[in-house]
Design a protein around this motif. Structure first.
Motif, mmCIF file in Angstrom:
data_model
loop_
_atom_site.group_PDB
_atom_site.id
_atom_site.type_symbol
_atom_site.label_atom_id
_atom_site.label_comp_id
_atom_site.label_asym_id
_atom_site.label_seq_id
_atom_site.Cartn_x
_atom_site.Cartn_y
_atom_site.Cartn_z
ATOM 1 N N ASP A 1 0.614 19.968 2.591
ATOM 2 C CA ASP A 1 -0.538 19.414 3.140
ATOM 3 C C ASP A 1 -1.075 21.294 2.954
ATOM 4 O OD1 ASP A 1 -0.790 17.528 2.478
ATOM 5 O OD2 ASP A 1 -1.068 16.541 4.384
ATOM 6 N N SER A 2 -2.307 21.428 2.612
ATOM 7 C CA SER A 2 -2.935 22.733 3.093
ATOM 8 C C SER A 2 -3.410 22.468 4.563
ATOM 9 C CB SER A 2 -3.567 22.823 1.993
ATOM 10 O OG SER A 2 -4.520 23.636 2.022
ATOM 11 N N ASN A 3 -3.204 23.865 4.647
ATOM 12 C CA ASN A 3 -3.733 24.061 6.459
ATOM 13 C C ASN A 3 -5.552 24.124 5.850
ATOM 14 O OD1 ASN A 3 -1.301 22.772 7.826
ATOM 15 N ND2 ASN A 3 -0.619 25.033 7.458
ATOM 16 N N ILE A 4 -5.736 24.112 5.064
ATOM 17 C CA ILE A 4 -7.100 24.915 4.579
ATOM 18 C C ILE A 4 -8.092 23.762 5.242
ATOM 19 C CG2 ILE A 4 -9.497 25.902 3.340
ATOM 20 C CD1 ILE A 4 -7.025 27.873 1.963
ATOM 21 N N ARG A 5 -9.030 23.729 5.923
ATOM 22 C CA ARG A 5 -10.267 22.416 6.310
ATOM 23 C C ARG A 5 -11.206 22.547 4.945
ATOM 24 N NH1 ARG A 5 -12.543 21.480 11.279
ATOM 25 N NH2 ARG A 5 -14.084 20.939 10.409
ATOM 26 N N ASN A 6 -11.189 21.425 4.330
ATOM 27 C CA ASN A 6 -12.451 20.764 4.141
ATOM 28 C C ASN A 6 -13.683 21.718 4.505
ATOM 29 O OD1 ASN A 6 -10.522 19.484 2.052
ATOM 30 N ND2 ASN A 6 -10.913 17.666 2.941
ATOM 31 N N ASN A 7 -14.970 21.836 2.993
ATOM 32 C CA ASN A 7 -15.926 22.433 3.921
ATOM 33 C C ASN A 7 -15.638 23.889 4.581
ATOM 34 O OD1 ASN A 7 -16.935 20.501 2.213
ATOM 35 N ND2 ASN A 7 -17.635 18.789 4.363
ATOM 36 N N TYR A 8 -15.360 24.626 3.707
ATOM 37 C CA TYR A 8 -14.705 25.305 5.017
ATOM 38 C C TYR A 8 -15.297 27.242 4.267
ATOM 39 C CZ TYR A 8 -11.826 28.850 7.585
ATOM 40 O OH TYR A 8 -11.268 30.591 8.207
ATOM 41 N N LYS A 9 -15.764 27.751 5.162
ATOM 42 C CA LYS A 9 -15.405 28.959 4.343
ATOM 43 C C LYS A 9 -15.499 30.261 5.405
ATOM 44 C CE LYS A 9 -18.405 31.643 0.787
ATOM 45 N NZ LYS A 9 -19.594 31.458 0.355
ATOM 46 N N LEU A 10 -14.536 31.070 4.879
ATOM 47 C CA LEU A 10 -14.071 32.449 5.608
ATOM 48 C C LEU A 10 -14.860 33.411 5.149
ATOM 49 C CD1 LEU A 10 -12.285 33.731 8.073
ATOM 50 C CD2 LEU A 10 -10.909 34.515 6.066
ATOM 51 N N ILE A 11 -15.946 34.463 6.448
ATOM 52 C CA ILE A 11 -16.945 35.677 6.531
ATOM 53 C C ILE A 11 -16.360 36.209 6.719
ATOM 54 C CG2 ILE A 11 -19.129 35.997 6.632
ATOM 55 C CD1 ILE A 11 -19.073 33.142 4.591
ATOM 56 N N LYS A 12 -15.521 37.683 6.210
ATOM 57 C CA LYS A 12 -15.759 38.470 6.765
ATOM 58 C C LYS A 12 -16.586 39.746 6.190
ATOM 59 C CE LYS A 12 -10.900 39.167 6.311
ATOM 60 N NZ LYS A 12 -9.519 39.451 5.928
ATOM 61 N N SER A 13 -17.334 39.475 4.563
ATOM 62 C CA SER A 13 -18.659 40.287 5.068
ATOM 63 C C SER A 13 -20.187 39.691 4.039
ATOM 64 C CB SER A 13 -18.077 41.749 3.658
ATOM 65 O OG SER A 13 -18.033 40.768 2.053
ATOM 66 N N ALA A 14 -20.356 40.069 4.045
ATOM 67 C CA ALA A 14 -22.503 40.224 3.608
ATOM 68 C C ALA A 14 -21.831 39.776 2.410
ATOM 69 C CB ALA A 14 -23.335 40.642 3.750
ATOM 70 N N ALA A 15 -21.191 39.654 1.632
ATOM 71 C CA ALA A 15 -20.830 39.904 0.272
ATOM 72 C C ALA A 15 -19.968 38.802 0.069
ATOM 73 C CB ALA A 15 -20.132 40.517 -0.676
ATOM 74 N N ASP A 16 -19.275 37.438 0.928
ATOM 75 C CA ASP A 16 -19.184 35.937 0.986
ATOM 76 C C ASP A 16 -20.552 35.531 1.568
ATOM 77 O OD1 ASP A 16 -16.472 37.489 0.740
ATOM 78 O OD2 ASP A 16 -16.389 37.705 3.143
ATOM 79 N N LEU A 17 -21.147 35.961 1.832
ATOM 80 C CA LEU A 17 -21.918 34.840 1.105
ATOM 81 C C LEU A 17 -22.884 35.155 0.087
ATOM 82 C CD1 LEU A 17 -22.926 35.022 4.626
ATOM 83 C CD2 LEU A 17 -22.201 33.219 4.642
ATOM 84 N N SER A 18 -22.868 35.596 -0.822
ATOM 85 C CA SER A 18 -23.366 35.747 -1.831
ATOM 86 C C SER A 18 -24.313 34.456 -2.844
ATOM 87 C CB SER A 18 -23.092 36.430 -2.947
ATOM 88 O OG SER A 18 -21.565 36.335 -3.367
ATOM 89 N N ALA A 19 -23.000 33.245 -2.393
ATOM 90 C CA ALA A 19 -23.708 31.898 -3.194
ATOM 91 C C ALA A 19 -24.514 31.572 -2.246
ATOM 92 C CB ALA A 19 -22.225 31.119 -3.230
ATOM 93 N N GLU A 20 -24.322 31.546 -0.719
ATOM 94 C CA GLU A 20 -25.844 31.575 0.521
ATOM 95 C C GLU A 20 -27.201 31.659 -0.545
ATOM 96 O OE1 GLU A 20 -22.224 29.765 1.500
ATOM 97 O OE2 GLU A 20 -22.740 31.638 0.980
ATOM 98 N N LEU A 21 -26.833 33.760 -0.345
ATOM 99 C CA LEU A 21 -28.202 34.547 -0.846
ATOM 100 C C LEU A 21 -29.122 33.523 -2.374
ATOM 101 C CD1 LEU A 21 -29.874 36.205 0.460
ATOM 102 C CD2 LEU A 21 -28.532 37.476 -0.802
ATOM 103 N N THR A 22 -27.994 33.186 -2.970
ATOM 104 C CA THR A 22 -28.908 32.798 -4.259
ATOM 105 C C THR A 22 -29.760 31.687 -3.968
ATOM 106 O OG1 THR A 22 -27.181 33.770 -5.456
ATOM 107 C CG2 THR A 22 -27.832 31.945 -6.453
ATOM 108 N N ALA A 23 -28.956 31.064 -2.737
ATOM 109 C CA ALA A 23 -29.287 29.465 -2.733
ATOM 110 C C ALA A 23 -30.856 29.945 -2.103
ATOM 111 C CB ALA A 23 -28.966 28.443 -1.625
ATOM 112 N N GLY A 24 -30.800 30.848 -1.516
ATOM 113 C CA GLY A 24 -31.653 30.957 -0.662
ATOM 114 C C GLY A 24 -32.571 31.394 -1.332
ATOM 115 N N GLY A 25 -32.573 31.854 -2.782
ATOM 116 C CA GLY A 25 -33.090 32.801 -3.411
ATOM 117 C C GLY A 25 -33.559 34.082 -3.398
#
Length: 469
Positions: free
Chosen positions: A86-110
């Protein structure tokens, strides 16, 4: 021609066998591999079979590897057991190593905030410098090393919005700005634990939530603290405000069903304030236990301006037992009054008819007890037993011999178990003492009464002291 081709194939096969290596797609297989397959356009297909077919394999060897088409998963055989990969990666999981990894969340926040995905775990790895505020949106924001996993925002506010979430194992710093500006509903919960907050201009405000829970949070080098407003259940455990912070640590305003603050540290210096309740917040049940108050500040608590007693800080809905500030709870309720030099004759309507001793009394040492002339009223929040000690001096200089009886009355009803009798001859001055215990509900009161058992002549008490504790 056919014979020559066969001879060449056999020669290659023998050569490969002698080298104990096979290369497919490469003529130079890696020396460490018995089989080296090289391709940029194709993969490897292992044997594919159903679960029933896999289980039916006879005497599978350890390490046997197949793809189970029933479960859409790889299996290998180990020590008489088929092991699923099995994959060890959790469901509903996101690793953030820089602000760029939050680009989708920034788009969602307008583009004006990072709108996190609800019920998603965001793992912060390293130092992340934010360009916009975070809307938690009931997500989980966590690090693994509090000292190494850091969120930074220069100015502005780090956390905004109307929803709660979970913040854990992080260092948070907002130089020149505010950590929280959150206004939620009673259906929203915020959990904030195992974190360090440093270098913020203000910790900010949290308002309207059903539950706000802080646990093991250190505040270091911040300019001022936090305001909690209109929260149903505010739970604070092992929260530490160190002496290098300034301003007011915690301000409570509005209405709370429960405030429970346990352990931790409040170190305030100079003009800094530990806790501000001067707006008289409505708290159904306030509990503060084991929090250590220290530092050079003269105002550990900016007290209630209504409902508190002289020398104390909170109203009767609180139970407080913390080093550095007065203990406040119903079990230490106390009251005292005395009459000295302002005596008044107490007249009787008839022989053997008790009446309340008259005279102007002066009260002191009151806590959850109020006093009027010859009356102490318990104003705590829960019933309890009290000890009563009363002493008096009677001036009987005229009228012949007399016998007086003295009683404690509760709510106008005689308490026969707390009484004393004193016989006087003419021109006599004497004392009496009453000692006993009485059970008192909230708003019950006690008074000292006297009875002339000889006739209806009045009596004069020159001194009277009553203690309730």
């Amino acid at each position: 021609m056919k014979i020559n081709s066969l001879l060449i194939f056999l020669g290659i096969l023998v050569s490969n066998l002698l080298c104990a290596q096979v290369g497919i797609g490469t003529t130079t297989p890696n020396a460490s591999a018995i089989l080296d397959m090289t391709s940029t356009t194709q993969g490897v297909l292992t044997p594919r079979m159903t679960t029933a077919q896999r289980i039916a394999i006879s005497n599978p060897a350890n390490g046997l590897f197949v793809y189970d088409t029933t479960e859409n998963a790889f299996y290998f055989y180990k020590s008489s057991v088929w092991i699923k990969l099995d994959s060890n990666i959790r469901n509903n999981y996101k690793l953030i190593k820089s602000a760029a990894d939050l680009s989708a969340e920034l788009t969602a926040g307008g583009g004006t905030k990072y709108l996190l995905s609800s019920n998603t775990l965001y793992e912060i790895n390293g130092t992340i410098t934010l360009a916009q505020p975070i809307d938690l949106n009931n997500a989980y924001l966590t690090g693994r090393d509090t000292n190494e996993d850091i969120l930074v925002k220069s100015g502005g506010t780090m956390f905004t919005g109307t929803t709660g979430g979970n913040i854990k194992n992080l260092t948070l710093t907002v130089p020149g700005g505010t950590l929280f500006s959150l206004t939620g509903a009673t259906t929203q919960n915020l959990i904030f634990r195992d974190c360090i907050v440093s270098g913020c201009n203000s910790i900010g405000s949290i308002s309207g939530f059903g539950v706000v829970f802080l646990s093991v949070v250190q505040f270091l080098g911040n300019t001022t603290g936090i305001t909690y407003n209109n929260i149903t259940n505010l739970l604070l455990s092992n929260v530490a405000w160190f002496g290098n912070n300034t301003g007011t640590f915690e301000t409570y305003t509005g209405t709370f069903t429960l405030i429970e603050k346990a352990s931790g540290l409040c170190d305030v210096n100079g003009t800094a304030v530990g806790i501000d309740v001067s707006s008289n917040p409505t708290v159904t049940n306030g509990v503060m236990l084991g929090v250590s108050f220290a530092g050079s500040s003269t105002t550990y608590i900016k007290k209630y301006t209504s409902g508190s007693f002289t020398g104390f800080n909170f109203n009767k809905n609180w139970s407080v037992n913390c080093p550095g500030i007065p203990k406040e709870s119903d079990d230490v309720a106390t009251g005292y009054y005395n009459m000295n030099g302002n005596a008044t004759n107490t007249a009787f309507t008839a022989v053997n008819t008790p009446t309340k001793i008259l005279g102007t009394t002066t009260q002191s040492n009151l806590f959850r007890v109020t006093a009027a002339n010859n009356r102490l009223t318990y104003t705590g929040s829960k019933p309890r037993n009290f000890e009563i000690i009363c002493t008096g001096t009677v001036d009987h200089t005229t009228g012949g011999n007399r016998v007086f009886a003295y009683y404690i009355y509760k709510n106008g009803v005689q308490q026969p178990s707390i009484s004393a009798e004193r016989r006087f001859v003419n021109n006599d001055i004497g004392n009496f003492t009453l000692i006993g215990s009485v059970f008192m509900n909230v708003n019950d009161y006690i008074e000292v009464w006297v009875e002339n058992q000889t006739n209806d002549s009045s009596t004069l008490l020159t001194k009277l002291s009553v203690s309730l504790r």
